[in-house]
Design an enzyme around this catalytic site. Structure first.
Site, PDB file in Angstrom:
ATOM      1  N   HIS A   1       4.283 -10.457 -29.612  1.00  0.00           N
ATOM      2  CA  HIS A   1       3.435  -9.524 -28.852  1.00  0.00           C
ATOM      3  C   HIS A   1       1.948  -9.748 -29.075  1.00  0.00           C
ATOM      4  O   HIS A   1       1.524  -9.956 -30.204  1.00  0.00           O
ATOM      5  CB  HIS A   1       3.784  -8.082 -29.248  1.00  0.00           C
TER       6      HIS A   1
ATOM      7  N   SER B   1       9.064  -4.039 -24.269  1.00  0.00           N
ATOM      8  CA  SER B   1       8.020  -3.693 -25.245  1.00  0.00           C
ATOM      9  C   SER B   1       6.608  -3.856 -24.698  1.00  0.00           C
ATOM     10  O   SER B   1       5.672  -3.297 -25.256  1.00  0.00           O
ATOM     11  CB  SER B   1       8.171  -4.548 -26.501  1.00  0.00           C
TER      12      SER B   1
ATOM     13  N   ASP C   1       2.070  -9.829 -33.436  1.00  0.00           N
ATOM     14  CA  ASP C   1       3.249 -10.319 -34.146  1.00  0.00           C
ATOM     15  C   ASP C   1       3.762 -11.518 -33.358  1.00  0.00           C
ATOM     16  O   ASP C   1       3.130 -11.935 -32.385  1.00  0.00           O
ATOM     17  CB  ASP C   1       4.301  -9.207 -34.364  1.00  0.00           C
TER      18      ASP C   1
END
Ligand code: NAG
Ligand code: NAG
Length: 350
Positions: free
Chosen positions: A328, A34, A325
């Site tokens: 991240h 990610s 979040d």
């Protein structure tokens, strides 16, 4: 939406300068998780998705693209700095074909790791599958650009790889099959071996300029503090950070060996760990107010589906937060990280 101040207008003008010039490298290719996924997972049935609000709320036109961020990823800022006018396309989005392929593509997939079992658990694209997509890309590129041009795009393009964190946080530490079979250090050795194989496969496919990013201090991620640490103490989890340091050192020494082994390779390890650690532990020095909780929801645990429009407590101004979040970083963090990465990448930019 916030109106641009005189300062940010000025800054935008500065950004336009390299955009009108020719990019410093012909193409950028990314592989990993990610940290680099710009939307590949949108096309898969997986929990590891971020194509809904409030993800993307500070991105251009407030579009949730699938980036695990409120805005841009480090790679978006880095490619702007290198002179690209549009962000890298996610390769798996089938509408991205034709001339869009000439500047490279993103093959990264959130929730994937160096252990293929990590991606399999979340139905995302494993590193080996990412390589298969890259082969497919090469065939398409040959058709569009012709063989000589395609080969030069492949050998002169730069390759960024970022993987490993998910293997620890989404697999090893929560999966008894792995946890009972290996110490985290033995598991790191296995992961780095897999990294080494990946780099050699990429080299065999023509890549020559490769930047490998280290993993973050995973014990400082808000989710890690909540799950593996003690919220009352509110400190990074040292045990996890030590594993990340070990993994990164092993990765570093392994790449030194690969440089000797692979003729003509230009391979660098790019630090993300040290800078992140400094930011998390001295946030105000970098313009942040909060580094222990993330912006989305309560900031203790929300990621992916748990971070949504109905999450209660989502912060108003993500620029004050290190984390968007619980796994991240924010756009503001990524911007700082991009400058750090580009400055270290000079050996692969010439
Ligand atoms: C890798 O190791 C070299 C030599 O020991 C060191 O100078 C460099 O800072 C290390 N790089 C990273 C990213 O840790
Ligand atoms: C958001 O926070 C940043 C960093 O503290 C600050 O520079 C900016 O002005 C804030 N934006 C708004 C709209 O309050």
């Amino acid at each position: 939406m916030r109106h641009p101040s005189t300062f940010s207008t000025y800054f935008l003008l500065l950004l336009l300068v390299p955009i009108n010039a020719k990019p410093k490298v012909p193409a950028i290719f990314t592989f990993g998780d990610s940290s680099l996924d710009v939307g590949n997972n949108d096309n898969f049935i997986t929990l590891a998705k971020a194509n809904y609000r409030p993800y993307g709320r500070d991105y251009e036109n407030q579009i949730p693209t699938g980036r695990f961020c409120n805005g841009k990823l480090t790679i978006d800022y880095a490619s702007e700095t290198l002179g690209f006018s549009s962000p890298q396309p996610p390769y798996v989005t089938l509408s991205i074909k034709g001339d869009n392929l000439l500047n490279g593509a993103c093959f990264a997939s959130a929730g994937s790791g160096l252990d293929d079992a990590t991606a399999q658990q979340y139905n995302t694209i494993s590193m080996n599958e990412q390589l298969e997509f890259f082969k497919d890309y090469q065939r398409e590129l040959m058709k569009i650009a012709g063989k000589p041009k395609a080969l030069s795009i492949i050998s002169d393009g730069i390759y960024f790889i970022g993987s490993g964190s998910c293997d620890f946080l989404l697999n090893y530490y929560i999966n008894p099959v792995r946890y009972n079979a290996y110490t985290p250090y033995q598991y790191s050795d296995i992961l780095v071996q897999s990294y080494s194989d990946f780099i050699q496969n990429l080299y065999a496919l023509g890549a020559r300029k490769i930047g490998v990013t280290t993993i973050l201090p995973i014990g400082c991620l808000p989710a890690a503090i909540t799950i593996f640490g003690f919220r009352s103490i509110n400190k990074c989890v040292t045990k996890l950070n030590n594993v990340a340091i070990y993994f990164n050192q092993k990765l570093n020494s392994t790449t030194l060996n690969l440089r000797k082994k692979l003729p003509g390779v230009n391979l660098v390890v790019l630090d993300t760990n040290q800078l992140s650690y400094n930011i998390v532990n001295n946030p105000s020095q970098y313009g942040f107010i909060e580094a222990r909780r993330s912006c989305c929801g309560t900031g203790l645990i929300e990621v992916s589906l748990l971070c949504n429009q109905n999450s209660i407590g989502t912060c108003v101004n993500a620029s004050q937060y290190v984390f968007w979040d619980s796994f991240h970083p924010t756009d503001a963090f990524n911007k700082i990280m991009a400058a750090h990465l580009v400055s270290q990448a000079s050996p692969i930019l010439s």
